[in-house]
Write a protein that holds these residues in place. Structure first.
Motif, PDB file in Angstrom:
ATOM      1  N   HIS A 291      21.706  87.805  18.002  1.00  0.00           N
ATOM      2  CA  HIS A 291      21.124  88.333  16.973  1.00  0.00           C
ATOM      3  C   HIS A 291      21.900  86.861  15.555  1.00  0.00           C
ATOM      4  N   ARG A 292      22.748  86.155  15.832  1.00  0.00           N
ATOM      5  CA  ARG A 292      23.206  85.581  14.766  1.00  0.00           C
ATOM      6  C   ARG A 292      22.013  84.091  15.143  1.00  0.00           C
ATOM      7  N   LEU A 293      21.482  83.787  13.722  1.00  0.00           N
ATOM      8  CA  LEU A 293      20.546  82.587  14.018  1.00  0.00           C
ATOM      9  C   LEU A 293      21.192  80.761  13.978  1.00  0.00           C
ATOM     10  N   GLY A 294      22.720  81.610  13.461  1.00  0.00           N
ATOM     11  CA  GLY A 294      23.966  79.307  14.310  1.00  0.00           C
ATOM     12  C   GLY A 294      23.794  79.522  15.324  1.00  0.00           C
ATOM     13  N   PRO A 296      22.528  78.414  18.790  1.00  0.00           N
ATOM     14  CA  PRO A 296      21.921  77.752  20.170  1.00  0.00           C
ATOM     15  C   PRO A 296      21.618  79.286  21.456  1.00  0.00           C
ATOM     16  N   PRO A 297      20.720  79.224  21.178  1.00  0.00           N
ATOM     17  CA  PRO A 297      19.982  79.799  22.635  1.00  0.00           C
ATOM     18  C   PRO A 297      20.723  80.063  23.857  1.00  0.00           C
ATOM     19  N   GLY A 298      21.184  80.702  24.461  1.00  0.00           N
ATOM     20  CA  GLY A 298      21.523  80.437  25.797  1.00  0.00           C
ATOM     21  C   GLY A 298      23.205  80.340  25.749  1.00  0.00           C
ATOM     22  N   SER A 299      23.549  80.243  24.501  1.00  0.00           N
ATOM     23  CA  SER A 299      25.341  79.639  24.348  1.00  0.00           C
ATOM     24  C   SER A 299      26.484  80.420  24.214  1.00  0.00           C
TER      25      SER A 299
END
Length: 299
Positions: A291-294, A296-299
């Protein structure tokens, strides 16, 4: 077209018909709905063609030989309403009578609304044992099941945990006598089996006459026997105008109810209220969504 036993369709005796599975969390069926129960069998009859349709009248008459029938339907034509409802609006239940007295009620609402109102306000003690929607003037095989108000009203039964049947008649001749008699016999067989809440059995007749039917087939919903759409015609000033269009469909998915239907078979497709795609559900769970926009996806 070849017979469905050459098309991968399961052609079955109705005595061997196996119904679907109860979805998790469905309300328990009423005690009077247990398989083989000799107690009262309460049937709610509804439709999307309106209370004045001969299809619902003949259906209700035939089903009175099977159980105790309550008829609640829209006051007028509401085809194509799917499972839409008019929430937050008062509903008025109007009695419909003939020379023998009151035989049903109508509601100025959608088919699903009519079924909901009956399930909420007219259910007998212990609840309805079955919802039967129809008999619709026009088939609802395959993709049409998503748009059909007939199927939508039956799905409201599934939403309430009540087994349901949606019945539709195709062809040019709208004589509902044979489909009503067949449906009553089918419901008699359902009564002898354990109920399957959350399941709608969509039954479609290709023609109105018994001697013109090739048999009974069970298949998954799929395809369309015709294609509905729109074609643009002359504009009205700056306003673009689109006219409805209907064209025959050339192909039908193998093993589908539509394929069997165009082959002259009565079709029965078990439909689920729960539309969850299990494969996509598992795939989404592997995406490591955050949910956190900051982050990176998949991190």
């Amino acid at each position: 077209m070849s017979r469905p036993d050459r098309m991968g369709i399961a052609v079955v005796s109705l005595l061997a018909l196996s119904l679907g599975c109860e979805p998790a969390g469905s309300p328990a069926p009423s005690e009077t709905a247990q398989a083989g129960d000799s107690g009262p069998y309460h049937i709610l009859v509804t439709n999307d063609d309106g209370i004045g349709s001969p299809g619902i009248q003949l259906l209700a008459e035939a089903l009175r030989d099977v159980g105790e029938v309550t008829v609640v339907a829209p006051c007028g034509q509401r085809s194509g309403a799917s499972m839409s409802v008019q929430l937050g609006r008062e509903k008025r239940l109007m009695p419909i009578s003939d020379e023998n007295g009151t035989w049903g009620h109508c509601v100025d609402a959608t088919p699903a609304d009519a079924a909901m109102l009956a399930l909420e306000g007219l259910a007998p003690e212990g609840g309805f044992d079955l919802v039967v929607s129809g008999i619709n003037a026009g088939a609802n095989t395959g993709d049409f099941g998503h748009m059909s108000g007939t199927v939508g009203a039956a799905m409201m039964g599934a939403y309430y945990g009540v087994p349901a049947v949606a019945v539709s008649l195709g062809g040019q001749e709208m004589d509902f006598g044979y489909p009503a008699a067949f449906t009553a016999r089918f419901v008699e067989q359902l009564r002898e089996r354990a109920p399957r809440p959350g399941v709608v059995l969509s039954v479609n007749f290709p023609v109105a006459r018994e001697d013109a039917v090739a048999g009974v087939a069970v298949g998954r919903m799929g395809g369309s026997y015709v294609r509905y759409g729109y074609e643009e015609v002359e504009p009205e000033g700056e306003v673009r105008v689109f006219r409805p269009s209907v064209t025959p469909a050339d192909t039908h998915p193998p093993g589908s109810d539509t394929e069997a239907f165009v082959g002259g078979m009565i079709t029965i497709a078990p439909l689920r209220f729960d539309r969850t795609d299990e494969d996509m559900l598992r795939e989404l769970a592997s995406w490591e969504l955050d949910h956190r926009l900051g982050v990176p996806p998949g991190s």
